[in-house]
Design an enzyme around this catalytic site. Sequence first.
Site, PDB file in Angstrom:
ATOM      1  N   ASP A 107       0.844  -1.190   0.000  1.00  0.00           N
ATOM      2  CA  ASP A 107       0.000   0.000   0.000  1.00  0.00           C
ATOM      3  C   ASP A 107       0.890   1.256   0.000  1.00  0.00           C
ATOM      4  O   ASP A 107       1.776   1.383  -0.841  1.00  0.00           O
ATOM      5  CB  ASP A 107      -0.965  -0.083   1.201  1.00  0.00           C
ATOM      6  CG  ASP A 107      -1.941   1.059   1.325  1.00  0.00           C
ATOM      7  OD1 ASP A 107      -2.924   1.092   0.568  1.00  0.00           O
ATOM      8  OD2 ASP A 107      -1.727   1.934   2.188  1.00  0.00           O
ATOM      9  N   HIS A 139      -7.266  -6.364  -0.529  1.00  0.00           N
ATOM     10  CA  HIS A 139      -6.173  -5.395  -0.449  1.00  0.00           C
ATOM     11  C   HIS A 139      -5.080  -5.790   0.543  1.00  0.00           C
ATOM     12  O   HIS A 139      -3.898  -5.543   0.300  1.00  0.00           O
ATOM     13  CB  HIS A 139      -6.757  -4.028  -0.061  1.00  0.00           C
ATOM     14  CG  HIS A 139      -5.734  -2.951   0.026  1.00  0.00           C
ATOM     15  ND1 HIS A 139      -5.039  -2.488  -1.081  1.00  0.00           N
ATOM     16  CD2 HIS A 139      -5.261  -2.240   1.087  1.00  0.00           C
ATOM     17  CE1 HIS A 139      -4.196  -1.534  -0.699  1.00  0.00           C
ATOM     18  NE2 HIS A 139      -4.308  -1.368   0.609  1.00  0.00           N
TER      19      HIS A 139
END
Length: 316
Positions: free
Chosen positions: A111, A293
């Site tokens: 991320d 994610h």
Amino acid sequence: MNKNNNSIEFPSHTMISVNGIELEVFEAGKENKGKPIVLCHGFPENAFSWRFQIPELVKAGYHVIVPNQRGYGKSSCPTEITAYGIKNLTDDLVALLDYYGYKNATFIGHDWGANIVWSLALLHPEKVNKIINLALPYMQRGEKPWIEFMEEIFGPDNYFVHFNRQVGVADAILDENKSQFLGNLFRKNVPLAIPESGMLMINLAKAEKSLGEPIMSESELAVYVSAFETSGFTGSINWYRNLDQNWHLLADVNPIIKHAALMIYGDQDMIPKSENLTDFVPNVEVISLDCGHCIQQEKPEETNQAILKWLEQQNA
């Protein structure tokens, strides 16, 4: 921070002075000195997000260094927004290598941590040996600053835009609803639906009902909640508030990253895969896992296998 429900021993922290700030650093595998690997977390996470990778990397012979980056946990949280630009964030990592006496290291990012690793390879290519990034592909520098571009495409409620245009608003709401926000965010198998109106992060903080299934146990989630009780959310959100400044900083930087790289996507992630990654990272290998994610927490064994297999091939 010793054990979670999965009985994984998490290293104790050390406070280290680097680049004019203090970083809370978790270190494992000191016996493997000479083979450094640095793990860079995303938002809104911290070093604990790498709990499943640390022991396996140590077993594979690596000296594992995992900082809570500035704005997170017990690490320094400067008050100035500009303190969280990519120059400072990458300089922190360079100074961390200097502290341990390393000229370069392999970096793994997830991320926002992936963004910092890509940026480190651009700004300090000599400090990076190999790159493994999860979830966030290389973001090419377009003709317009990133927030201006996102505002045109996605509108004012996009959380990147909102963080920048309404400074302090989301920070306060997330701070008031830490446990609910993080509990609603760290979910998997969330049913596909048309996004509701409003700002995503604020909606998650205010939602009383969680969708999908939890990614982690309550005791694991408590580690994150406790960390944000220490730091608050403003420091971590300030990373977003430097995106346009970062865009200006990269104006004269060669955008091509020549390092050997592994890009790991989650097939169910909302972040789109890059269509032109090899144009900017020509020596990249790409794999996808069946998850969302939070790749390394949702699919720890598969993530570890992918990382270790690729590192073994690179080191052969």
